[in-house]
Design a protein around this motif. Structure first.
Motif, short mmCIF file in Angstrom:
data_model
loop_
_atom_site.label_atom_id
_atom_site.label_comp_id
_atom_site.label_asym_id
_atom_site.label_seq_id
_atom_site.Cartn_x
_atom_site.Cartn_y
_atom_site.Cartn_z
N GLU A 35 0.84 -1.20 0.00
CA GLU A 35 0.00 0.00 0.00
C GLU A 35 0.87 1.25 0.00
OE1 GLU A 35 -3.71 -0.44 2.56
OE2 GLU A 35 -2.46 -2.06 3.35
N ALA A 36 0.35 2.29 -0.62
CA ALA A 36 1.06 3.56 -0.67
C ALA A 36 0.05 4.69 -0.69
CB ALA A 36 1.95 3.62 -1.92
N GLY A 37 0.46 5.84 -0.22
CA GLY A 37 -0.40 7.01 -0.23
C GLY A 37 -1.03 7.27 1.12
N PRO A 38 -1.70 8.42 1.26
CA PRO A 38 -2.25 8.82 2.56
C PRO A 38 -3.36 7.89 3.03
CG PRO A 38 -2.22 10.65 0.98
CD PRO A 38 -1.94 9.42 0.21
N ALA A 39 -3.30 7.52 4.29
CA ALA A 39 -4.38 6.74 4.88
C ALA A 39 -5.68 7.55 4.82
CB ALA A 39 -4.04 6.37 6.32
N GLY A 40 -6.75 6.91 4.45
CA GLY A 40 -8.04 7.60 4.36
C GLY A 40 -8.29 8.29 3.05
N ALA A 41 -7.28 8.32 2.15
CA ALA A 41 -7.49 8.92 0.84
C ALA A 41 -8.33 8.00 -0.03
CB ALA A 41 -6.13 9.19 0.18
N PRO A 42 -8.95 8.52 -1.10
CA PRO A 42 -9.68 7.65 -2.02
C PRO A 42 -8.79 6.51 -2.53
CG PRO A 42 -10.11 9.96 -2.51
CD PRO A 42 -9.00 9.94 -1.51
N ALA A 43 -9.38 5.35 -2.68
CA ALA A 43 -8.60 4.14 -2.94
C ALA A 43 -8.57 3.78 -4.42
CB ALA A 43 -9.15 2.97 -2.13
N VAL A 44 -7.41 3.27 -4.83
CA VAL A 44 -7.22 2.65 -6.13
C VAL A 44 -6.68 1.25 -5.88
CG1 VAL A 44 -6.06 2.73 -8.37
CG2 VAL A 44 -6.73 4.87 -7.23
N VAL A 45 -7.37 0.24 -6.36
CA VAL A 45 -6.94 -1.15 -6.22
C VAL A 45 -6.32 -1.58 -7.54
CG1 VAL A 45 -7.67 -3.52 -5.78
CG2 VAL A 45 -8.74 -1.63 -4.53
N LEU A 46 -5.09 -2.12 -7.47
CA LEU A 46 -4.36 -2.52 -8.66
C LEU A 46 -4.15 -4.04 -8.60
CD1 LEU A 46 -2.71 0.27 -7.33
CD2 LEU A 46 -2.23 0.38 -9.77
N LEU A 47 -4.75 -4.75 -9.56
CA LEU A 47 -4.71 -6.21 -9.56
C LEU A 47 -3.86 -6.72 -10.73
CD1 LEU A 47 -8.38 -7.33 -8.79
CD2 LEU A 47 -6.44 -7.12 -7.22
N HIS A 48 -2.90 -7.56 -10.38
CA HIS A 48 -2.04 -8.19 -11.39
C HIS A 48 -2.68 -9.47 -11.89
CE1 HIS A 48 -0.72 -11.62 -8.90
NE2 HIS A 48 -0.96 -10.79 -7.89
N GLY A 49 -1.94 -10.21 -12.72
CA GLY A 49 -2.42 -11.48 -13.23
C GLY A 49 -1.38 -12.57 -13.13
N ASN A 50 -1.40 -13.47 -14.09
CA ASN A 50 -0.54 -14.66 -14.09
C ASN A 50 0.69 -14.42 -14.95
OD1 ASN A 50 0.19 -17.39 -13.69
ND2 ASN A 50 -0.87 -18.03 -15.54
#
Length: 304
Positions: A35-50
């Protein structure tokens, strides 16, 4: 939510990953997350693959370091530093969506922007099928968002994975494809040295190499494949989404390069950026991906 300390990294990796790291127990499995960025900030989830892991997103995350966004980068079960079920029967789209859904409920309980690559696309979208209203924005990179289009040609990689005997030797003993990721790139120099070593490291032990072959076999080669139902659920989420979306695509991808047409038709309102890049554009062109995430987050109201 139960959080545990993250496993240690070798020095060459810890220098490359200056992020907060922990292990979250979700869906009955221990999932590694950066995780990176300010706690409580709007979230971006980044999902990898195979067969990659959250390391894939490090340069994109660096490109967003000045944005007031909370970046959440989990490792899929069986890959990276997450728990690795050794029974290949675990690896179904249904199971991955269930576990990722439990992770999202625990770590990102509100609305978020989702950025996906490879199997991260169908897994993330299928997880959202039971979570209406959570998706605030979508960024798609070299993935599928639904079942193969009728008449689509099966790739050599996926035909190989479904052969008898030989795939067990290649995937388990020889460490394919994580030992050959550079072959899927437009610029093969983009994955070499410590970068190539980083992709190999989580799967360095033979006993941990169940997921790459099992995930390759999750790709449907026939209409009655077990993944089809989950892929249809994922497609329904994508086609129903009317919020901000972007597609950033490596057109020189030998695995999914031709899939852009289907993805663009499922997301007709998405802004499309075409790159002279291979299957892992995060390694060749992280800047345009970070720009697309920033733009989608802005249009979603997460940024001014």
């Amino acid at each position: 939510m139960e959080r545990l300390p993250a496993p240690p990294l070798p020095p060459f990796l810890s220098r490359a990953l200056p992020f907060e790291r922990s292990v979250v127990v979700a869906g009955g499995l221990a999932l590694h997350v950066m995780e990176a960025g300010p706690a409580g900030a709007p979230a971006v989830v980044l999902l990898h693959g195979n067969p990659t892991w959250s390391f894939l997103w490090r340069e994109v995350a660096h490109g967003l370091r000045d944005a007031p966004l909370r970046l959440v980068m989990p490792d899929l079960p069986g890959l990276g530093l997450s728990e690795k079920p050794r029974d290949p029967r675990f690896h179904t789209l249904e199971n991955h969506a269930r576990v990722m859904g439990a992770f999202l409920d625990a770590v990102v309980p509100g609305r978020f922007v989702l950025a996906v690559h490879d199997w991260g696309g169908p897994i993330g979208l299928a997880a959202l099928a039971d979570r209406p209203g959570r998706l605030a924005g979508l960024v798609v990179t070299n993935t599928g968002v639904g079942p193969p289009r009728p008449g689509s040609r099966k790739t050599a990689f996926h035909r190989l994975a479904n052969l008898p005997v030989l795939p067990a030797l290649l995937f388990r003993l020889l460490g394919f494809p994580q030992n050959a990721l550079h072959l899927a790139q437009a610029d093969r120099r983009s994955i070499r040295g410590d970068v190539a070593r980083a992709y190999r490291w989580p799967l360095r032990r033979l006993r941990d190499r169940t997921a790459p072959l099992a995930l390759a076999r999750m790709v449907p080669l026939r209409p009655d494949h077990p993944s089809v139902a989950g892929l249809e659920r994922a497609l329904a989420v994508a086609t129903a989404f009317d919020g901000p979306a972007a597609v950033v695509w490596g057109e020189r991808d030998p695995v999914l390069g031709r899939a852009l047409r289907g993805v663009a038709s499922a997301l007709p309102r998405a802004r499309v950026t075409r790159l002279s890049a291979g299957h892992y554009p995060q390694e060749e062109a992280p800047g345009p991906i970070a720009d697309a995430i920033r733009d989608v987050a802005r249009r979603a109201g997460f940024l001014r």
